[in-house]
Scaffold this motif. Sequence first.
Motif, short mmCIF file in Angstrom:
data_model
loop_
_atom_site.label_atom_id
_atom_site.label_comp_id
_atom_site.label_asym_id
_atom_site.label_seq_id
_atom_site.Cartn_x
_atom_site.Cartn_y
_atom_site.Cartn_z
N ASP A 95 68.27 14.09 -53.31
CA ASP A 95 67.90 14.90 -52.15
C ASP A 95 66.39 14.79 -51.96
O ASP A 95 65.62 15.08 -52.88
CB ASP A 95 68.30 16.35 -52.42
N GLU A 105 76.96 11.80 -51.58
CA GLU A 105 77.35 11.27 -50.28
C GLU A 105 76.18 11.41 -49.32
O GLU A 105 75.26 12.20 -49.54
CB GLU A 105 78.59 11.99 -49.74
N TRP A 106 76.24 10.60 -48.24
CA TRP A 106 75.14 10.58 -47.26
C TRP A 106 75.72 10.35 -45.88
O TRP A 106 76.58 9.48 -45.69
CB TRP A 106 74.16 9.45 -47.61
N ARG A 107 75.25 11.13 -44.92
CA ARG A 107 75.71 10.98 -43.54
C ARG A 107 74.81 10.01 -42.81
O ARG A 107 73.60 10.22 -42.70
CB ARG A 107 75.73 12.33 -42.82
N ASN A 108 75.41 8.93 -42.33
CA ASN A 108 74.70 7.94 -41.51
C ASN A 108 74.46 8.55 -40.13
O ASN A 108 75.42 8.86 -39.41
CB ASN A 108 75.57 6.68 -41.42
N ARG A 113 79.17 8.85 -39.65
CA ARG A 113 80.11 8.83 -40.76
C ARG A 113 79.38 9.10 -42.09
O ARG A 113 78.20 8.79 -42.23
CB ARG A 113 80.84 7.49 -40.82
N THR A 114 80.12 9.67 -43.02
CA THR A 114 79.57 10.00 -44.33
C THR A 114 80.10 9.01 -45.37
O THR A 114 81.31 8.77 -45.45
CB THR A 114 79.96 11.43 -44.72
N TYR A 115 79.17 8.44 -46.15
CA TYR A 115 79.50 7.40 -47.12
C TYR A 115 79.16 7.88 -48.54
O TYR A 115 78.21 8.64 -48.73
CB TYR A 115 78.69 6.13 -46.83
N THR A 217 74.91 2.56 -47.25
CA THR A 217 74.58 3.34 -46.06
C THR A 217 75.44 2.99 -44.85
O THR A 217 75.45 3.74 -43.86
CB THR A 217 73.11 3.13 -45.66
N GLY A 296 83.78 5.23 -45.20
CA GLY A 296 83.14 6.14 -44.25
C GLY A 296 84.14 7.12 -43.69
O GLY A 296 85.27 6.76 -43.40
N ARG A 297 83.74 8.34 -43.53
CA ARG A 297 84.66 9.36 -42.98
C ARG A 297 83.91 10.28 -42.00
O ARG A 297 82.73 10.37 -42.00
CB ARG A 297 85.29 10.18 -44.10
#
Length: 297
Positions: A95, A105-108, A113-115, A217, A296-297
């Motif tokens: 963070d 996890e990280w949101r693009n 989408r979150t990967y 990413t 990705g979701r």
Amino acid sequence: MPHPEPTDPGPLYSLVEDPLGRAYLRLLGRPDGADMVYRISGAVSADVPGDALAPGLRHGAKLFGFEGFNIRRLYREPETNRLHLLTRELVFYTDPSEPTRILREWRNPLDGRTYPVVPVNNDPVNQGPFPITAGFAGPPPREVHGRLVWSLDIPPRTDLGATLGEGFGLPGGVYTTWELFDFSIDADAVEAGGRVPRGALPVVCLWSRVGPWPPFTGLSEAATNGAGVVYHARSWTLGGFGELEPWLRAAVEADYPAYAAAPREPGPSQTSWSSFWANQLGEGSLTWAQWCEANGR
């Protein structure tokens, strides 16, 4: 005094006549053959020419903290004058406002989408062999305000499409970057010789990398017109794994126990890209695009 092991680097270190050559070897690892750590701490920011991805992803945005270490040892090929540097490196994306909180996890911000976040986990990252003789000198340092500074500017270029069969969305499948290092020590730490020092030489290293988006990413250099990231970190030597902070040791022991020690013998090296290909893409069972779609979701 016990007889040295065949892989002990100490006898080769003792051969070197130039005090600066001996100091350079101590930048690499401990002459007593024990593990040494470079603790790594920094950040990763967006590098976007022309701010072309704004407002979704602006140039200079701080994306991640970057916290971890490289653990290493010097290894002598038995009955030779050849020295290897054997290392593993594990660095977590954290963070940016709370560097000790590892991101899972990280949101693009461009595709929404979150990967899953995949840390740098390269096992091993080896160098050598280096022939060590009495005349070994290493690269020349510069003395500045009582400190010796070794600067290394390295421009890696790897055709990942050819070597791995996976281009990761890089232009032509070719990975290019800059790795910029400045290692510094107190000039008074240079020793005249005559003994094999124990422990780690106190070293501070400044490091920068300019290159593509990390593969987790879901972003590609080709699709973002040459945009990528800048890594900027500093590192410093520790005597071994036990000197890392408790939070970092706990993360290693829970999920990456092999990284508590350096490799014991030479072997083929990994990069962040070959590691991702091996561990996330199943050595080519998935393409990078398929991984992004599935994760990705």
